[in-house]
Design an enzyme around this catalytic site. Structure first.
Site, PDB file in Angstrom:
ATOM      1  N   ARG A  66     -52.323  69.614  -4.347  1.00 36.37           N
ATOM      2  CA  ARG A  66     -52.689  68.338  -3.734  1.00 36.37           C
ATOM      3  C   ARG A  66     -53.865  68.548  -2.801  1.00 36.37           C
ATOM      4  O   ARG A  66     -53.865  69.483  -1.994  1.00 36.37           O
ATOM      5  CB  ARG A  66     -51.532  67.704  -2.965  1.00 36.37           C
ATOM      6  CG  ARG A  66     -51.989  66.428  -2.233  1.00 36.37           C
ATOM      7  CD  ARG A  66     -50.877  65.533  -1.774  1.00 36.37           C
ATOM      8  NE  ARG A  66     -51.390  64.437  -0.968  1.00 36.37           N
ATOM      9  CZ  ARG A  66     -51.974  63.330  -1.458  1.00 36.37           C
ATOM     10  NH1 ARG A  66     -52.100  63.182  -2.767  1.00 36.37           N
ATOM     11  NH2 ARG A  66     -52.420  62.381  -0.665  1.00 36.37           N
ATOM     12  N   ASP A 101     -66.362  55.533   0.640  1.00 34.37           N
ATOM     13  CA  ASP A 101     -65.653  56.808   0.756  1.00 34.37           C
ATOM     14  C   ASP A 101     -66.690  57.926   0.865  1.00 34.37           C
ATOM     15  O   ASP A 101     -67.462  58.141  -0.076  1.00 34.37           O
ATOM     16  CB  ASP A 101     -64.749  57.020  -0.456  1.00 34.37           C
ATOM     17  CG  ASP A 101     -63.708  58.116  -0.244  1.00 34.37           C
ATOM     18  OD1 ASP A 101     -63.962  59.023   0.570  1.00 34.37           O
ATOM     19  OD2 ASP A 101     -62.650  58.064  -0.901  1.00 34.37           O
ATOM     20  N   ARG A 108     -65.886  61.123   1.450  1.00 37.40           N
ATOM     21  CA  ARG A 108     -65.277  62.425   1.207  1.00 37.40           C
ATOM     22  C   ARG A 108     -65.948  63.143   0.040  1.00 37.40           C
ATOM     23  O   ARG A 108     -66.341  62.530  -0.948  1.00 37.40           O
ATOM     24  CB  ARG A 108     -63.783  62.269   0.914  1.00 37.40           C
ATOM     25  CG  ARG A 108     -62.958  61.867   2.117  1.00 37.40           C
ATOM     26  CD  ARG A 108     -61.516  61.650   1.752  1.00 37.40           C
ATOM     27  NE  ARG A 108     -61.359  60.532   0.829  1.00 37.40           N
ATOM     28  CZ  ARG A 108     -60.197  60.153   0.310  1.00 37.40           C
ATOM     29  NH1 ARG A 108     -59.101  60.818   0.614  1.00 37.40           N
ATOM     30  NH2 ARG A 108     -60.136  59.118  -0.500  1.00 37.40           N
TER      31      ARG A 108
END
Length: 207
Positions: free
Chosen positions: A52, A128, A130
């Site tokens: 994850r 976003d 990221r």
């Protein structure tokens, strides 16, 4: 090329003491102190471990904010990997990359009626910010070329595949179904409609 810098055994978990190993790295690119948590010893992990990529969320992970499901997803991941083994990549990318203070500013705008993406855009940020290049370097440093990815976010799947990581299976998280926060259903709906997250909103528990 990134390399493992240090490994330390520790116990983690919200309600229990789950054995894990925390790993730091040298040679990462974005200057942040990302870490990996390995559940089961690295030499005991299966050929295609459960992975994850979890972006830091102080308000959700630590303070259990009702505005998101980040803390619930983190706890679900830890409990699942306690049972199955796996690697949690904890990425220091608060607020989809805009930082903690900007995220709190975005909360103010959300309180005035904007959704999470609209608030970020109003502050001058993209939806976003990221990036997952360092996550790829971390996996490479851990000698993990093939993964089962625990996510509901298609952008994470795409990022790993484009970097040459073989995503053998996608395992959806279920924390959003159990959370049932008063304040987060609209947030979850926005993630589905705007971010194409793979969430079954019909199953979200009512508070």
């Amino acid at each position: 090329m990134a390399e493992v810098r240090a490994r330390v055994a520790l116990n983690v978990g919200q309600h229990s003491h789950i054995p894990a190993e925390i790993v730091s790295f040298s040679g990462l690119k974005d200057g942040q102190e990302h870490v990996a948590l390995i559940f089961n010893k690295a030499d005991e992990l299966e050929a295609t471990p459960l992975i994850r990529m979890h972006s830091e969320c102080l308000t959700g992970d630590v303070f259990h904010s009702s505005r998101c499901d980040c803390g619930e997803q983190l706890n679900e991941c830890i409990e699942t990997m306690h049972q199955q083994g796996g690697i949690l990549l904890y990425l220091r990318q608060e607020g989809r990359g805009i930082g903690l203070y900007n995220k709190i500013d975005a909360y103010v705008l959300q309180s005035q009626g904007m959704n999470t993406y609209e608030a970020n855009n109003h502050l001058g940020f993209a939806d976003d910010l990221r990036e997952f290049g360092d996550a790829v370097l971390m996996l490479q440093a851990l000698n993990v070329p093939k993964v089962r990815l625990m996510t509901n976010n298609p952008s994470k799947i795409k990022a790993l595949k484009e970097a040459g990581i073989d995503v053998d299976m996608v395992v959806g998280t279920q924390a959003h179904i159990k959370a049932g926060h008063v304040g987060n259903k609209a947030y979850l709906e926005t993630k589905v409609k705007h971010g194409s997250h793979m969430l079954d909103i019909k199953k979200v528990a009512k508070p």
